[in-house]
Design a protein around this motif. Structure first.
Motif, PDB file in Angstrom:
ATOM      1  N   ILE A 195       0.900  -1.129  -0.083  1.00 22.67           N
ATOM      2  CA  ILE A 195       0.090   0.090  -0.154  1.00 22.67           C
ATOM      3  C   ILE A 195       1.006   1.312  -0.080  1.00 22.67           C
ATOM      4  O   ILE A 195       0.559   2.073  -0.596  1.00 22.67           O
ATOM      5  CB  ILE A 195      -1.018  -0.196   1.362  1.00 22.67           C
ATOM      6  CG1 ILE A 195      -1.892  -1.340   1.217  1.00 22.67           C
ATOM      7  CG2 ILE A 195      -1.829   1.227   1.297  1.00 22.67           C
ATOM      8  CD1 ILE A 195      -2.843  -1.464   2.224  1.00 22.67           C
ATOM      9  N   ARG A 196       1.925   1.161   0.878  1.00 21.62           N
ATOM     10  CA  ARG A 196       2.928   2.347   0.619  1.00 21.62           C
ATOM     11  C   ARG A 196       3.470   2.790  -0.615  1.00 21.62           C
ATOM     12  O   ARG A 196       3.372   3.820  -0.925  1.00 21.62           O
ATOM     13  CB  ARG A 196       3.980   2.107   1.914  1.00 21.62           C
ATOM     14  CG  ARG A 196       3.389   2.355   3.291  1.00 21.62           C
ATOM     15  CD  ARG A 196       4.729   2.026   4.336  1.00 21.62           C
ATOM     16  NE  ARG A 196       5.928   2.923   3.961  1.00 21.62           N
ATOM     17  CZ  ARG A 196       6.063   4.041   4.909  1.00 21.62           C
ATOM     18  NH1 ARG A 196       5.189   4.333   5.989  1.00 21.62           N
ATOM     19  NH2 ARG A 196       7.190   4.833   4.606  1.00 21.62           N
ATOM     20  N   THR A 197       3.963   1.641  -1.240  1.00 19.92           N
ATOM     21  CA  THR A 197       4.519   1.905  -2.610  1.00 19.92           C
ATOM     22  C   THR A 197       3.245   2.183  -3.490  1.00 19.92           C
ATOM     23  O   THR A 197       3.608   3.278  -4.400  1.00 19.92           O
ATOM     24  CB  THR A 197       4.838   0.456  -3.275  1.00 19.92           C
ATOM     25  OG1 THR A 197       5.822   0.003  -2.370  1.00 19.92           O
ATOM     26  CG2 THR A 197       5.430   0.233  -4.466  1.00 19.92           C
ATOM     27  N   GLN A 198       2.386   1.895  -3.485  1.00 19.43           N
ATOM     28  CA  GLN A 198       1.121   2.366  -4.509  1.00 19.43           C
ATOM     29  C   GLN A 198       0.803   3.755  -4.003  1.00 19.43           C
ATOM     30  O   GLN A 198       0.486   4.766  -5.150  1.00 19.43           O
ATOM     31  CB  GLN A 198      -0.062   1.499  -4.332  1.00 19.43           C
ATOM     32  CG  GLN A 198       0.092   0.090  -4.779  1.00 19.43           C
ATOM     33  CD  GLN A 198      -1.178  -0.776  -4.659  1.00 19.43           C
ATOM     34  OE1 GLN A 198      -2.115  -0.371  -4.028  1.00 19.43           O
ATOM     35  NE2 GLN A 198      -1.157  -2.095  -5.320  1.00 19.43           N
ATOM     36  N   VAL A 199       0.705   4.105  -2.785  1.00 21.66           N
ATOM     37  CA  VAL A 199       0.389   5.622  -2.478  1.00 21.66           C
ATOM     38  C   VAL A 199       1.306   6.519  -2.883  1.00 21.66           C
ATOM     39  O   VAL A 199       1.208   7.443  -3.514  1.00 21.66           O
ATOM     40  CB  VAL A 199       0.199   5.749  -0.869  1.00 21.66           C
ATOM     41  CG1 VAL A 199       0.135   7.122  -0.560  1.00 21.66           C
ATOM     42  CG2 VAL A 199      -0.837   4.877  -0.469  1.00 21.66           C
TER      43      VAL A 199
END
Length: 371
Positions: free
Chosen positions: A125-129
């Motif tokens: 999720i951090r990567t996508q955000v």
């Protein structure tokens, strides 16, 4: 109220600006108190980072509305001043949107902590955000720039000629930006398809490290010795690489030992079990010691042990290897592999014995008897 329309307009402008500033400051104070009362990280950072952009945006919008509707400008000023205020409005709105995007990303990172045992979902999720925020930032800047350019009549009148030459211009621009656009789409692909995430442990070009930064155009890999390896995002979509934390953060590490054929495997297995179970780096999941291969001179012993993450696995492997070698050196030194002597070295031995080491109580080899 003065009869002069210019003075009356300027006075109204000052009142509108003051009212807009007071309202923006009032909202800022309310949000700041609300953040303190609810202990909200998002509201606290929002009021601290974006309050200037918020105040400037409200003031510029108020000036633009008052000038275009009630100021009553005439002549060239009626075209120039509203145009300048419109451009300022577009810039301030884009500035405010970018500030909100940065605050939202920081708040998401505060909520999505990676310092946990199994952080695969959080890292995804951090990567996508992060990647989507960079993409939306580029979109906001491009939209604001396009909107500013479209406020000029000259550009609107040139629209037909721009559309007529769009094919040639697009081909030239696409050829010139082929590598950059390829990296951008590769970065989006890595983030959306979950192929690569922040803090992933990967092996690239025989280098072991963690993903420290992932953007639309490049990936920064922090190597084990604190060096940084920077690669384009297209590398990870076109070249095979190892991802040790693709499915979970836990890692199964291996230790390879080459030992003599008469090495005591049962005693070695018992010692490996004692070392692994006593180590705080072992996650208690699984371990095994097996003879996995053989060579003309040695047998290959492999020890597998699981750990919570890649750094712990590396330290656990080093600990197992070091303690097993110490155990063999102390109790079974003849189980360690020795250099193979040549016939000349055997025949020229100073003590008349073969340099081939034989453990106590074992029969000598035919070569030893001939010597």
């Amino acid at each position: 109220m003065p009869d002069n329309p210019v003075i009356r307009g300027l006075l109204g402008e000052v009142i509108v600006v003051a009212a807009a500033f007071a309202f923006a400051w009032f909202v800022h104070v309310i949000l700041r108190r609300l953040a303190i009362r609810r202990q909200s990280i998002f509201l606290s950072r929002l009021t601290r980072v974006s309050h200037r952009a918020w105040i400037v945006t409200l003031v510029v919008v108020a000036m633009f509305v008052w000038t275009t509707r009630w100021f009553g400008l005439r002549g060239a000023a009626a075209e120039v001043i509203p145009h300048i205020l419109l451009i300022a409005t577009l810039i301030s709105v884009a500035w405010l949107v970018l500030k909100v995007l940065f605050v939202a990303e920081d708040a998401a990172f505060q909520w999505l902590r990676v310092d946990v045992a199994n952080n695969r979902r959080v890292r995804r999720i951090r990567t996508q955000v992060a990647v989507l925020r960079r993409f939306t930032t580029a979109v906001v800047v491009l939209v604001a720039l396009a909107a500013i350019l479209m406020t000029f009549d000259q550009l609107r009148t040139l629209g037909a000629s721009i559309l007529a030459s769009a094919g040639v211009f697009g081909a030239v621009a696409g050829f010139a930006a082929h590598a950059t656009l390829g990296n951008v789409f590769a970065g989006l692909q890595l983030a959306i398809t979950d192929q690569l995430r922040y803090d992933d442990v990967v092996v690239v070009q025989d280098e072991w490290g963690r993903i420290e930064e992932l953007t639309l155009t490049h990936v920064v890999l922090r190597l084990w010795d604190e060096r940084r390896l920077v690669l384009p995002t297209t590398y990870f979509t076109t070249t095979p690489f190892q991802n040790w934390t693709r499915n979970e953060a836990r890692v199964l590490g291996s230790v390879i030992l080459h030992l003599a054929y008469n090495a005591p495997v049962a005693e070695l297995r018992a010692e490996a079990r004692r070392i692994i179970e006593a180590s705080p780096l072992w996650d208690g999941r699984e371990w095994v010691l097996q003879v996995v291969d053989s060579t003309p001179l040695t047998m290959v012993v492999r020890v597998l042990a699981s750990a919570h993450d890649a750094p712990s696995s590396w330290d656990l492997r080093c600990e197992i290897r070091e303690k097993l070698l110490t155990f063999l050196q102390t109790h079974y030194p003849w189980a360690l592999p020795h250099p193979v002597p040549t016939v000349e070295e055997v025949l020229a031995g100073s003590d008349g014995r073969s340099p081939l080491a034989t453990p106590p109580g074992t029969r000598s080899s035919p070569l030893h008897r001939r010597a």
